[in-house]
Scaffold this active site. Sequence first.
Site, PDB file in Angstrom:
ATOM      1  CE  LYS A 490     -14.378 177.858  55.382  1.00  0.00           C
ATOM      2  NZ  LYS A 490     -14.862 178.331  56.893  1.00  0.00           N
ATOM      3  CE1 TYR A 715       1.636 205.415  43.275  1.00  0.00           C
ATOM      4  CE2 TYR A 715       1.400 202.883  43.270  1.00  0.00           C
ATOM      5  CZ  TYR A 715       1.039 204.174  42.633  1.00  0.00           C
ATOM      6  OH  TYR A 715       0.151 204.238  41.768  1.00  0.00           O
TER       7      TYR A 715
END
Length: 821
Positions: A490, A715
């Site tokens: 999965k 940033y």
Amino acid sequence: MYYHIDHICSIIGGSFLQKANNDEIEHLLTDSRRLMFPSTTLFFALKGQRRSGHHFLEELYQRGARNFVVFHKIDVARYINANIIQVKNSLHALHQLATFHRNQFHIPVIGITGSNGKTIVKEWLNQLLEDDFNIVRSPRSYNSQIGVPLSIWQMNAANNLAIFEAGISLPGEMKNLQKIIQPTIGILTNIGEAHSEGFENIEQKTEEKFSLFKKSSIVICNTDDSYILNSAKKIDKDKLFSWGKNKTAKLYIKKINSGRNSKSVLCHYNQKDFELNIPFSDDASVENAITCACAMLHLNFPINVIQNRLQRLSHIPMRLELKTGINNCSVINDSYSADISSLRIALDFMLQQQQHKKRTVILSDILQSGKKEVELYKEIAQLLRHKKVSRLIGIGEKMHANKAAFEQVSEAVFFPTTELFKKNFHQVHFHDETILLKGARIFEFEAIDRLLSKQIHQTVMEIDLSAMASNFKEYQKLLQPSTKIMAMVKAFSYGGGSYEIANLLQFYKADYLAVAYADEGIELRKSGISLPIMVMNPESSAFDALLQYHLEPVIYSFRLLQLFDYFLKKEGVNQFPVHIELETGMNRLGFDIGNLHELIEAVKKSAFKIQSVFSHLAASEEMQQDAFTKQQAAIFLQAADKIQASLDYHFVRHIANTAAIIRHPQLEFDMVRLGIGLYGIDSGNSNKINLQEVSTLKSTIAQIKHLDNGVTVGYNRKGISVGKTTIATVCIGYADGYPRSMGNGAGKMLVNGRLAPVIGSVCMDMTMIDITGIPDVHEGDEVIVFGKMLPVQQVAKWANTIPYEILTGVSQRVKRIYFEE
């Protein structure tokens, strides 16, 4: 209910080309792609317009099928231990078998025909009557010369009502369907232009439709239509249940009042006036609902019950979706059907999308229209121009043959087959446009949909398949020879990529695969994976895919049980493999043990066959939680034993995950679920197993900068250089799965064998690292984010999380590279 192959041979008047065993037959098959139960399936090789069913015999044989009906001699030496029956006409033989089966039952059978609305009326009748009857009905729109016998075959002793559709396109076809269905109650929805091309006129088609009701005790129809009225006059008055706005109709419609999203119908029946409130406002839905109400009146339902139950009616889902595609495209997938009416609807929806000026339509042949071919494609061309379509990609032999009709479309290209288009996909460029996929189901446009949705990215994750194989074998050594292994693939195989890893596990004889969602399983099936696949989070929108691709869902709640059981019965499927999840302490998904009795009763009445019963351990890797783990196991065993005692067949029990394989060997039971251990991570930190790191995430340096002291980086100016500093900008960011929590020195990357801390905040697509003091570093050099030299466990600690999250968080835009040593 089953028949022995000897008996079937006698029923259809065939002769054995080869007989091996007198097999029991429960399932009939005409489409090789839908083989689900090989040992009990009889395949009818039919003559098709493009290819014969004989072409698929060998493929089916390799997949385990052993019973075949053929229409000419074949080389039986290639099919050892198979039963092969030869007949003159395999479709006729299918009809004979279905007719024989129908004659075994003496229950009310509703036969529905008409130009439109057959499937809706059938599904609505099921919604309205399912409380009172055990209903068998046509799967989807199985109403053809092939679909009807397959529908009839579903009938069994438990049913006390049947509802079947009948669709025709040529004179004489209804005669065949009438013999098979033998409806006791007939319903004609309406008469329109659909499927008219094979008939001389509407009158002939109407008469052909009415021939379905040759031996019916009652016929329900709207006699406001003059063609229907003329044919209805030939029926005995006591056998006609007419409805309409004519006062002579049995159900007289006196008035229809419109609401915002509904309509109120004032009716007169048996000298009484009453209202039917219908939860739809469109005329077609109102007509279909009235038809259903007539059927209920005939079955002697009280008016108040009918009034209440009509509020249950729900829309039959439309298969049209909008999603993001490659190269800044938007994709509208309406590849369920291809006809002129639904094409108009889809084009209207496309026109509403304003994000792109360019519009492309990928369209298959229109298979049934009631129009001459040349006129049909001219009309389509006009429609495309009117809806401002920039480009047409036509797929199919008819589209290709009529390409001259599309000369005025600004750009048009044609491919005879879907496969040829796929081969040339990269020569047909898509960029900044809205793309409508509109194709009949046989053209398998889902493959095109996947191509248009594919995304790529340059940062890479290398997967060492040799290391994974070694890890798999290490766990095998710890298990009893009889214990099965379910490999968890999965979440894109824990970030590693689905098909390649599943293929490896199949080669090394894993017993089962498990995926989170159906689309992961579909990709595996399309790539040739044949192992059983368990789907842990089945969604109702994917039920059809579960059947088509032989995927086995986990049933964890009564809601899901009811939805999927309803779907299977609608599709005519019994004994479909499912897995039952029990709640024993994780408190995530699963049936509560207190509801075990209700679960057992529901399963007994369902269309399921339980493949396994399982539960999830909450803390198998933690020693301090061992007592709780043992408690979970005891609860699970007790519940599994009760379920087993209620069934006459055996299922597999499993609860052990990767950590439990090592730490709790007594819990391996019939099967274990192996997940993170495959990737070289000992989740229980046992140090008792020799595992190898499988995944290496690496990127490259885009640019190197030399900074003075006190210069800010990134940033919000979170990073500040200390002294003369050299930084490298690496082509990976949080959009690639590198956590933002790694910023400002928390995380490190490996450059030339040395650790370089992150400086500043992690950006969406880039991350800056401090490479001061690391010699011989250049732009374009490789950077290791995690791998053998920098284990993912260590990276997870820096991010204050677990290895699972780091691995599964790697975006699918990151390219995967697989290798073996």
